[in-house]
Design a protein around this motif. Structure first.
Motif, PDB file in Angstrom:
ATOM      1  N   ARG A   1      11.735   4.264   2.960  1.00 52.63           N
ATOM      2  CA  ARG A   1      11.070   4.862   1.783  1.00 52.63           C
ATOM      3  C   ARG A   1       9.641   4.330   1.654  1.00 52.63           C
ATOM      4  O   ARG A   1       8.717   5.084   1.373  1.00 52.63           O
ATOM      5  N   ILE A   2       9.480   3.018   1.847  1.00 44.99           N
ATOM      6  CA  ILE A   2       8.146   2.413   1.761  1.00 44.99           C
ATOM      7  C   ILE A   2       7.231   3.010   2.823  1.00 44.99           C
ATOM      8  O   ILE A   2       6.087   3.371   2.543  1.00 44.99           O
ATOM      9  N   SER A   3       7.748   3.141   4.052  1.00 40.66           N
ATOM     10  CA  SER A   3       6.934   3.701   5.145  1.00 40.66           C
ATOM     11  C   SER A   3       6.484   5.118   4.821  1.00 40.66           C
ATOM     12  O   SER A   3       5.342   5.488   5.104  1.00 40.66           O
ATOM     13  N   ASN A   4       7.375   5.902   4.219  1.00 44.07           N
ATOM     14  CA  ASN A   4       7.011   7.274   3.826  1.00 44.07           C
ATOM     15  C   ASN A   4       5.912   7.274   2.770  1.00 44.07           C
ATOM     16  O   ASN A   4       4.943   8.024   2.876  1.00 44.07           O
ATOM     17  N   ARG A   5       6.064   6.412   1.758  1.00 48.44           N
ATOM     18  CA  ARG A   5       5.083   6.384   0.660  1.00 48.44           C
ATOM     19  C   ARG A   5       3.715   5.917   1.147  1.00 48.44           C
ATOM     20  O   ARG A   5       2.686   6.478   0.765  1.00 48.44           O
ATOM     21  N   VAL A   6       3.705   4.884   1.989  1.00 51.66           N
ATOM     22  CA  VAL A   6       2.435   4.337   2.472  1.00 51.66           C
ATOM     23  C   VAL A   6       1.767   5.329   3.425  1.00 51.66           C
ATOM     24  O   VAL A   6       0.556   5.534   3.362  1.00 51.66           O
ATOM     25  N   ALA A   7       2.555   5.962   4.290  1.00 52.02           N
ATOM     26  CA  ALA A   7       1.995   6.964   5.207  1.00 52.02           C
ATOM     27  C   ALA A   7       1.360   8.104   4.422  1.00 52.02           C
ATOM     28  O   ALA A   7       0.254   8.561   4.738  1.00 52.02           O
ATOM     29  N   ALA A   8       2.048   8.541   3.364  1.00 53.01           N
ATOM     30  CA  ALA A   8       1.515   9.629   2.527  1.00 53.01           C
ATOM     31  C   ALA A   8       0.216   9.206   1.848  1.00 53.01           C
ATOM     32  O   ALA A   8      -0.751   9.971   1.800  1.00 53.01           O
ATOM     33  N   ALA A   9       0.181   7.967   1.358  1.00 51.33           N
ATOM     34  CA  ALA A   9      -1.026   7.470   0.671  1.00 51.33           C
ATOM     35  C   ALA A   9      -2.188   7.311   1.656  1.00 51.33           C
ATOM     36  O   ALA A   9      -3.340   7.549   1.300  1.00 51.33           O
ATOM     37  N   ALA A  10      -1.881   6.926   2.899  1.00 53.84           N
ATOM     38  CA  ALA A  10      -2.935   6.779   3.909  1.00 53.84           C
ATOM     39  C   ALA A  10      -3.504   8.146   4.287  1.00 53.84           C
ATOM     40  O   ALA A  10      -4.712   8.310   4.431  1.00 53.84           O
TER      41      ALA A  10
ATOM     42  N   ASP B   1       2.849  -5.913   3.348  1.00 52.89           N
ATOM     43  CA  ASP B   1       3.993  -6.451   2.618  1.00 52.89           C
ATOM     44  C   ASP B   1       4.709  -5.291   1.915  1.00 52.89           C
ATOM     45  O   ASP B   1       4.055  -4.450   1.305  1.00 52.89           O
ATOM     46  N   PRO B   2       6.042  -5.239   2.003  1.00 50.67           N
ATOM     47  CA  PRO B   2       6.771  -4.125   1.370  1.00 50.67           C
ATOM     48  C   PRO B   2       6.548  -4.012  -0.134  1.00 50.67           C
ATOM     49  O   PRO B   2       6.731  -2.945  -0.709  1.00 50.67           O
ATOM     50  N   GLU B   3       6.156  -5.136  -0.767  1.00 53.13           N
ATOM     51  CA  GLU B   3       5.963  -5.104  -2.222  1.00 53.13           C
ATOM     52  C   GLU B   3       4.584  -4.579  -2.623  1.00 53.13           C
ATOM     53  O   GLU B   3       4.313  -4.394  -3.802  1.00 53.13           O
ATOM     54  N   GLU B   4       3.696  -4.371  -1.646  1.00 52.87           N
ATOM     55  CA  GLU B   4       2.350  -3.870  -1.964  1.00 52.87           C
ATOM     56  C   GLU B   4       2.435  -2.479  -2.576  1.00 52.87           C
ATOM     57  O   GLU B   4       3.294  -1.686  -2.206  1.00 52.87           O
ATOM     58  N   ASP B   5       1.515  -2.192  -3.473  1.00 47.87           N
ATOM     59  CA  ASP B   5       1.405  -0.844  -4.029  1.00 47.87           C
ATOM     60  C   ASP B   5       1.084   0.112  -2.868  1.00 47.87           C
ATOM     61  O   ASP B   5       0.183  -0.165  -2.080  1.00 47.87           O
ATOM     62  N   PRO B   6       1.813   1.242  -2.761  1.00 43.44           N
ATOM     63  CA  PRO B   6       1.581   2.159  -1.634  1.00 43.44           C
ATOM     64  C   PRO B   6       0.135   2.640  -1.519  1.00 43.44           C
ATOM     65  O   PRO B   6      -0.381   2.776  -0.406  1.00 43.44           O
ATOM     66  N   GLU B   7      -0.526   2.879  -2.657  1.00 40.12           N
ATOM     67  CA  GLU B   7      -1.927   3.331  -2.601  1.00 40.12           C
ATOM     68  C   GLU B   7      -2.833   2.240  -2.008  1.00 40.12           C
ATOM     69  O   GLU B   7      -3.729   2.525  -1.228  1.00 40.12           O
ATOM     70  N   VAL B   8      -2.562   0.984  -2.383  1.00 42.84           N
ATOM     71  CA  VAL B   8      -3.344  -0.141  -1.864  1.00 42.84           C
ATOM     72  C   VAL B   8      -3.082  -0.298  -0.362  1.00 42.84           C
ATOM     73  O   VAL B   8      -4.010  -0.463   0.437  1.00 42.84           O
ATOM     74  N   ALA B   9      -1.798  -0.211   0.020  1.00 39.60           N
ATOM     75  CA  ALA B   9      -1.429  -0.324   1.439  1.00 39.60           C
ATOM     76  C   ALA B   9      -2.006   0.841   2.239  1.00 39.60           C
ATOM     77  O   ALA B   9      -2.490   0.654   3.360  1.00 39.60           O
ATOM     78  N   GLY B  10      -1.988   2.039   1.653  1.00 44.01           N
ATOM     79  CA  GLY B  10      -2.557   3.212   2.320  1.00 44.01           C
ATOM     80  C   GLY B  10      -4.048   3.041   2.567  1.00 44.01           C
ATOM     81  O   GLY B  10      -4.561   3.381   3.637  1.00 44.01           O
ATOM     82  N   LYS B  11      -4.738   2.481   1.578  1.00 45.98           N
ATOM     83  CA  LYS B  11      -6.185   2.220   1.705  1.00 45.98           C
ATOM     84  C   LYS B  11      -6.436   1.195   2.822  1.00 45.98           C
ATOM     85  O   LYS B  11      -7.357   1.338   3.622  1.00 45.98           O
TER      86      LYS B  11
ATOM     87  N   MET C   1      -3.361  10.973   2.461  1.00 42.12           N
ATOM     88  CA  MET C   1      -3.908  11.723   1.327  1.00 42.12           C
ATOM     89  C   MET C   1      -4.171  10.781   0.158  1.00 42.12           C
ATOM     90  O   MET C   1      -3.393  10.717  -0.776  1.00 42.12           O
ATOM     91  N   PRO C   2      -5.264   9.994   0.214  1.00 40.46           N
ATOM     92  CA  PRO C   2      -5.539   9.071  -0.894  1.00 40.46           C
ATOM     93  C   PRO C   2      -5.695   9.846  -2.201  1.00 40.46           C
ATOM     94  O   PRO C   2      -6.402  10.847  -2.241  1.00 40.46           O
ATOM     95  N   LYS C   3      -5.021   9.360  -3.228  1.00 44.98           N
ATOM     96  CA  LYS C   3      -4.955  10.086  -4.504  1.00 44.98           C
ATOM     97  C   LYS C   3      -6.343  10.464  -5.037  1.00 44.98           C
ATOM     98  O   LYS C   3      -6.597  11.597  -5.398  1.00 44.98           O
ATOM     99  N   ARG C   4      -7.265   9.497  -5.054  1.00 42.56           N
ATOM    100  CA  ARG C   4      -8.586   9.737  -5.653  1.00 42.56           C
ATOM    101  C   ARG C   4      -9.342  10.855  -4.915  1.00 42.56           C
ATOM    102  O   ARG C   4      -9.820  11.793  -5.520  1.00 42.56           O
ATOM    103  N   GLN C   5      -9.395  10.756  -3.571  1.00 42.13           N
ATOM    104  CA  GLN C   5     -10.117  11.786  -2.806  1.00 42.13           C
ATOM    105  C   GLN C   5      -9.458  13.150  -2.961  1.00 42.13           C
ATOM    106  O   GLN C   5     -10.120  14.165  -3.083  1.00 42.13           O
ATOM    107  N   PHE C   6      -8.129  13.131  -2.953  1.00 39.42           N
ATOM    108  CA  PHE C   6      -7.392  14.386  -3.055  1.00 39.42           C
ATOM    109  C   PHE C   6      -7.674  15.079  -4.383  1.00 39.42           C
ATOM    110  O   PHE C   6      -7.981  16.268  -4.438  1.00 39.42           O
ATOM    111  N   LEU C   7      -7.616  14.309  -5.474  1.00 39.88           N
ATOM    112  CA  LEU C   7      -7.873  14.899  -6.796  1.00 39.88           C
ATOM    113  C   LEU C   7      -9.329  15.359  -6.920  1.00 39.88           C
ATOM    114  O   LEU C   7      -9.607  16.414  -7.493  1.00 39.88           O
TER     115      LEU C   7
END
Length: 198
Positions: free
Chosen positions: A162-171, A44-54, A173-179
């Motif tokens: 924009r959503i596709s870019n954000r979700v692709a980036a989150a998939a 869903d486009p309204e999903e948080d990108p990090e959640v969608a990436g996961k 490079m997940p923020k938690r693992q990256f940090l």
């Protein structure tokens, strides 16, 4: 539609070849008596990108350990491509289209969606484009479509790009693992550890 007026003959040809190959794949399935299982997953486009990436990593069965085990950008490209192809998506590469016209495109409708990558792009660029187009397929499954090519962009298209870019980036490079990775290598200042706890 697949043929806005301003697309080059090379791009039209790459699409034609991809669609022909899909027909061959469908024919093979029929001859083997195997059914094509459509991809049901959606975003869903309204999903948080990090959640969608996961969610994408889970759909593809992609672990962080697998990702860091690849020893080259090409190994990574092949790893992501294989994971997407296992779902029944055809991934093709073309070298005939100018990069400034197309980095990648997709035919998101089933039963066998298609992704076309431009092999003029770097392996890392192609990985990002592959995931970007995969997000488009999942958005289409949820009833949100973008125009197939650059020529006809509707307001929702810009938002979905924009959503596709954000979700692709989150998939990728997940923020938690990256940090965590950065912290382990001592490259992050102490203050950033707070970000991990959020």
């Amino acid at each position: 539609g697949l043929t806005p007026e301003n697309e080059s003959p090379e791009l039209r040809n790459a699409l034609r070849i991809a669609l022909f190959r899909r027909e061959v794949a469908k024919d093979l399935f029929e001859r083997l008596g195997e059914s094509i299982i459509p991809i049901k997953a959606s975003i869903d486009p309204e999903e948080d990108p990090e959640v969608a990436g996961k969610k994408i990593r889970e759909i593809l069965g992609m672990s962080w350990l697998t990702q860091v085990s690849w020893n080259s950008d090409y190994a990574a490209l092949n790893g992501w491509r294989e994971a997407i192809e296992k779902l029944g998506i055809l991934v093709f590469q073309t070298g005939d289209v100018q990069l400034d016209e197309m980095r990648a495109t997709s035919v998101p409708h089933g039963p066998i969606p298609i992704i076309i990558l431009n092999n003029e792009d770097s392996p890392l660029g192609r990985i990002f484009s592959l995931l970007h187009e995969f997000v488009h397929i999942l958005l289409t499954n949820a009833g949100h479509e973008t125009s197939a090519m650059e020529g006809k962009k509707l307001p929702e298209d810009q938002k979905l790009e924009r959503i596709s870019n954000r979700v692709a980036a989150a998939a990728l490079m997940p923020k938690r693992q990256f940090l965590t990775e950065l912290l382990e290598h001592g490259q992050v200042l102490q203050g950033n550890e707070d970000a991990l706890r959020k």
